[in-house]
Design an enzyme around this catalytic site. Structure first.
Site, mmCIF file in Angstrom:
data_model
loop_
_atom_site.group_PDB
_atom_site.id
_atom_site.type_symbol
_atom_site.label_atom_id
_atom_site.label_comp_id
_atom_site.label_asym_id
_atom_site.label_seq_id
_atom_site.Cartn_x
_atom_site.Cartn_y
_atom_site.Cartn_z
ATOM 1 N N TYR A 1 31.423 -0.200 95.869
ATOM 2 C CA TYR A 1 32.094 -1.248 96.648
ATOM 3 C C TYR A 1 33.495 -0.791 97.022
ATOM 4 O O TYR A 1 34.432 -0.953 96.249
ATOM 5 C CB TYR A 1 32.153 -2.551 95.831
ATOM 6 C CG TYR A 1 30.834 -3.266 95.695
ATOM 7 C CD1 TYR A 1 30.712 -4.371 94.865
ATOM 8 C CD2 TYR A 1 29.712 -2.869 96.396
ATOM 9 C CE1 TYR A 1 29.507 -5.054 94.738
ATOM 10 C CE2 TYR A 1 28.500 -3.524 96.284
ATOM 11 C CZ TYR A 1 28.408 -4.617 95.457
ATOM 12 O OH TYR A 1 27.217 -5.285 95.347
ATOM 13 N N LYS B 1 24.000 0.883 95.296
ATOM 14 C CA LYS B 1 23.923 -0.417 95.973
ATOM 15 C C LYS B 1 25.217 -0.527 96.759
ATOM 16 O O LYS B 1 26.304 -0.359 96.179
ATOM 17 C CB LYS B 1 23.820 -1.546 94.963
ATOM 18 C CG LYS B 1 24.145 -2.896 95.552
ATOM 19 C CD LYS B 1 23.632 -4.062 94.802
ATOM 20 C CE LYS B 1 24.235 -4.373 93.509
ATOM 21 N NZ LYS B 1 24.473 -5.822 93.325
HETATM 22 O O1 LIG Z 1 30.586 -8.576 97.109
HETATM 23 P P1 LIG Z 1 31.025 -9.702 96.246
HETATM 24 O O2 LIG Z 1 31.259 -10.989 96.973
HETATM 25 O O3 LIG Z 1 32.112 -9.306 95.284
HETATM 26 O O4 LIG Z 1 29.767 -10.060 95.337
HETATM 27 C C1 LIG Z 1 29.434 -9.239 94.240
HETATM 28 C C2 LIG Z 1 28.073 -9.728 93.910
HETATM 29 O O5 LIG Z 1 27.206 -9.213 94.893
HETATM 30 C C3 LIG Z 1 26.178 -8.543 94.263
HETATM 31 O O6 LIG Z 1 26.508 -7.186 94.224
HETATM 32 C C4 LIG Z 1 24.880 -8.767 95.003
HETATM 33 O O7 LIG Z 1 24.679 -10.138 95.090
HETATM 34 P P2 LIG Z 1 24.719 -10.868 96.524
HETATM 35 O O8 LIG Z 1 23.351 -10.627 97.139
HETATM 36 O O9 LIG Z 1 24.942 -12.302 96.203
HETATM 37 O O10 LIG Z 1 25.819 -10.223 97.326
HETATM 38 C C5 LIG Z 1 26.152 -9.073 92.835
HETATM 39 O O11 LIG Z 1 25.545 -8.192 91.952
HETATM 40 C C6 LIG Z 1 27.595 -9.218 92.571
HETATM 41 O O12 LIG Z 1 27.867 -10.164 91.583
#
Ligand SMILES: O=P(O)(O)OC[C@H]1O[C@](O)(COP(=O)(O)O)[C@@H](O)[C@@H]1O
Length: 272
Positions: A153, A184
Site C-alpha cells: 500500500y 495485494k
Molecule cells: O485501504 P484502506 O482503506 O486502508 O483499507 C484497508 C483494508 O482494505 C483491505 O486491504 C481490503 O479490504 P477492502 O476490500 O474493504 O478494501 C483490508 O484488508 C484492510 O483492512
C-alpha cells in the site's frame, strides 16, 4: 541440506489459488477501520464469516484472535490467511502510516493457516520500521514453509495519488524485491494500467484489494473482470462484500467472474 519449506510454500499457494486464481474475504477491518465499518448485524464476526464460508469463498483473511474465535466456522471448510499487522484509526493522524504487530508467524502456524499477511505502506515516514517488521515476518514464514502475502500500500507525504499506476507499480516492484510470495494492491482503474502492474510483479501473483464500496456492485464485478483479464490472480475483498445486501451472493458472483470468467452482467444474478 534440502529446504523442505519450499514444498510447504508450494502446497499452500496451490490451496490459496485453486484455479491459479483465488477469492479471499478480508475481515480485519474491525481494527483497521473500526467496528463502524460493518453493518450492525455483522458486528459479531461469526455472523458474516458463517455466511461467507457457506458461499464457498477460497480463503478468509483475519487477525489471529478473530480466526481463533471463529475457528469452528472455517476449520475444514476454507483456507485461512492470518494477517499479523494492523493499526487503529484512534491513533494520532500522523501515526497512522505505521502498522503494529498484531500476532506472530507462529500463531499462523498454530492455527493451521495457509499464509501470513503483513502491510507495508511504501512511502510512509515509517517505511523503515515497516520493513523491519516485514523482513522478520518473511524470515519466520520461510522457515515454516509459509507464503507471505504483502499488502503493498503506497502511502505517504510524498505520494499525491496512491492509485496512480506508476505509484502502484513502484509498490509492487518493491514488494517482489522484498520477497513477497503474493501481493495485494490497489486497482488502478483500468485493464491496461493494471496489466502494467501485473508486469511489474514479474510472475508473482497479484490480487486486487477490494477498496471502497463501488456505487453499483456491477461496477465492482467489472473491476474484478478487468483485473483477471490483465493477468491478476484474484481479489482480496471486504467492504464490497460485507456491505452488500447479500454478502454470500456477492461472494458467489465474484467467484463466478474469477474462476469461470462469467461476464459480470450474468454473474451479478448470483448476488440478487
Ligand atoms: O485501504 P484502506 O482503506 O486502508 O483499507 C484497508 C483494508 O482494505 C483491505 O486491504 C481490503 O479490504 P477492502 O476490500 O474493504 O478494501 C483490508 O484488508 C484492510 O483492512
Amino acid at each position: 541440506m534440502m529446504s523442505y519449506s519450499i514444498a510447504g510454500k508450494e502446497l499452500r499457494l496451490k490451496r490459496l489459488l485453486p484455479s491459479g486464481r483465488g477469492v479471499v474475504f478480508a475481515f480485519d477491518h474491525g481494527v483497521e477501520h473500526g467496528p463502524s465499518d460493518f453493518p450492525r448485524e455483522y458486528i459479531n464476526p461469526r455472523t458474516i464469516i458463517g455466511k461467507i464460508i457457506e458461499a464457498g469463498v477460497d480463503a478468509v483473511m483475519m487477525l489471529p484472535a478473530t480466526a481463533f474465535m471463529t475457528r469452528d466456522l472455517w476449520i475444514g471448510k476454507t483456507s485461512l490467511i492470518v494477517k499479523i499487522t494492523s493499526k487503529t484509526n484512534l491513533r494520532p493522524e500522523n501515526e497512522r502510516l505505521l502498522q503494529s504487530i498484531f500476532g506472530y508467524v507462529e500463531d499462523a502456524v498454530a492455527l493451521g493457516a495457509e499464509a501470513v499477511a503483513a502491510t507495508v505502506y511504501w512511502g510512509s515516514q515509517y517505511e523503515d520500521a515497516m520493513l523491519r517488521q516485514w523482513f522478520e515476518v518473511k524470515r519466520l514464514a520461510e522457515k515454516y514453509g509459509y507464503p507471505s502475502l504483502q499488502l503493498s500500500y503506497p502511502r505517504g507525504p510524498a505520494i499525491k495519488n496512491m492509485y496512480d499506476v506508476e505509484i502502484v507499480k513502484y509498490g509492487v516492484r518493491a514488494a517482489i524485491e522484498s520477497g513477497a510470495d503474493l501481493i495485494k494492491t490497489y486497482y488502478t482503474g483500468s485493464l491496461e494500467s493494471f496489466r502494467e502492474v501485473v508486469e511489474a510483479a514479474s510472475g508473482i501473483p497479484v490480487l486486487m484489494s477490494g477498496g471502497a464500496v463501488r456505487e453499483r456492485f456491477i461496477d465492482f464485478l467489472r473491476d474484478v473482470e478487468n483485473v483477471i483479464r490483465a493477468g491478476g490472480r484474484g481479489v482480496v475483498v471486504g467492504r464490497n462484500v460485507f456491505r452488500h445486501k447479500n454478502p454470500g451472493g456477492a461472494i458467489r458472483a465474484i467467484m463466478k467472474v474469477v474462476h469461470e470468467e462469467i461476464p459480470p452482467e450474468e454473474a451479478i444474478k448470483y448476488a440478487e
